[in-house]
Design an enzyme around this catalytic site. Structure first.
Site: not given
Ligand code: SF4
Length: 349
Positions: A92, A105, A112, A116, A119, A162-163, A194, A217-219, A336
């Site tokens: 995407e 973006c 990924c 998380c 996500c 993705g990371e 990010s 991304s702290l959260h 995402c």
């Molecule tokens: S928030 Fe980012 S790092 Fe975490 S699973 Fe989703 S895409 Fe991956």
């Protein structure tokens, strides 16, 4: 089988073109055709001799991305594109028309592996990492659309699926390529990357000494909460992540953004806001509060407007710069990974 040359820098191109014994300026011409003028066939490269165009066409491919599906938000400001690469893998890419310009973006991996909890990108794990050429193809797809309106991509965020730190070398090669004058001449200042908190990646990026904005991304405000929603925290604890962010801000003089998805009864309490303030005290930082886009696969809910406001007020009172992210594209599930999952489900992928 033909070799794909889309995504090569002029050095790589010169190497690929060696058998043709061309003068050096031809390399730059071909790069400009591919990256600035959107050529996908050598026959379009009208300042090359016809015979050479035919020879190159026989030897090489210029692989871009194919549009599979598109979703537009009802306010017309956000469009999401599912783009497919040659091997059938799709990602995407999102265009956000902001008051300050057009922001794209991009995804750095298909899916990924980070896991998380909130996500959708990670629901099916990671299919594979993207190459520099594939990330460039995402941007050029959007740029071509904008060209028709006499506009361009102004800012870029690496926040799709993705990371980026898990695909570090390709991501950096892509950013360098974007920056080249024969490509988009894109300023690093207009890039935000990010990470979910891959600490060694933050230090590596810091050593590049580029004015890229880092977004973390702290959260969560502590390890107990973060362990529950972000498995990456088992490896790199919150204190290490915040320390790396602090050093990154000091070294690059760029304000670090801490993303904080607000999830009802998970991380949205007053005590969490106070803990977060304490954690970030004295840093060149901004907190971006993001009320969660509920993910149906995992029963996670959005806090009430009052709770969100109270969280923000506590941060502000503690002199922590914070904003609530303006929502864009919720009606097209712009969080995402959600569209890709839907597509995979529908197509039994
Ligand atoms: S928030 Fe980012 S790092 Fe975490 S699973 Fe989703 S895409 Fe991956």
């Amino acid at each position: 089988m033909k070799t794909n040359i889309f995504g090569l820098d002029t050095e790589g191109l010169a190497e690929a073109l060696k058998p043709f014994k061309l003068p050096a300026y031809r390399t730059k011409q071909i790069a400009e055709w591919m990256y600035q003028k959107g050529a996908v066939h050598f026959s379009d490269m009208t300042n090359l001799p016809k015979k050479l165009r035919e020879e190159l066409e026989a030897a090489f491919d210029i692989n871009r991305a194919k549009l599979v599906e598109q979703w537009d938000s009802s306010d017309g400001k956000t469009s999401k594109y599912l783009l497919e690469f040659n091997d059938g893998v799709a990602v995407e890419t999102v265009l956000m028309r902001q008051p300050y310009g057009n922001s794209v973006c991009i995804s750095t991996q298909a899916g990924c592996a980070m896991g998380c909890a909130f996500c959708a990108s990670t629901v099916n794990g990671v299919a594979r990492s993207l190459t520099r050429g594939e990330m460039l193809a995402e941007v050029l797809f959007i740029d071509d659309l904008l060209k028709k309106e006499d506009k361009k991509v102004d800012t870029m965020v690496l926040m799709g699926s993705g990371e980026p730190m898990m695909n570090y070398d390709e991501v950096m090669a892509f950013l360098h390529l974007m920056h080249e004058p024969y490509c988009k001449n894109f300023s690093y200042r207009n890039v935000a990357l990010s990470t979910s908190g891959v600490v060694p990646g933050i230090y590596r990026l810091m050593e590049e000494n580029l004015p890229i904005t880092l977004s973390i991304s702290l959260h969560a405000p502590n390890d107990t909460v973060r362990d529950k929603i972000m498995p990456v925290n088992k490896k790199w604890k919150i204190a290490e992540v915040v320390k790396a962010g602090k050093l990154y801000g000091e070294k690059t003089k760029r304000r670090v953004t801490y993303e904080y998805i607000l999830i009802e009864n998970v991380n949205d309490g007053e005590e969490h806001a106070r803990e977060l303030s304490h954690l970030l005290h004295g840093q060149l930082a901004n907190v971006n509060l993001i009320p969660i886009n509920p993910v149906t696969e995992r029963a996670l809910f959005r806090p009430s407007a009052e709770r969100i406001q109270r969280f923000l007020d506590i941060l502000t009172r503690q002199h922590i710069s914070a904003t609530i992210r303006k929502e864009m594209g919720t009606d097209i599930q712009a969080a995402c990974g959600q569209l890709r999952n839907q597509y995979m489900k529908e197509n039994d992928a």
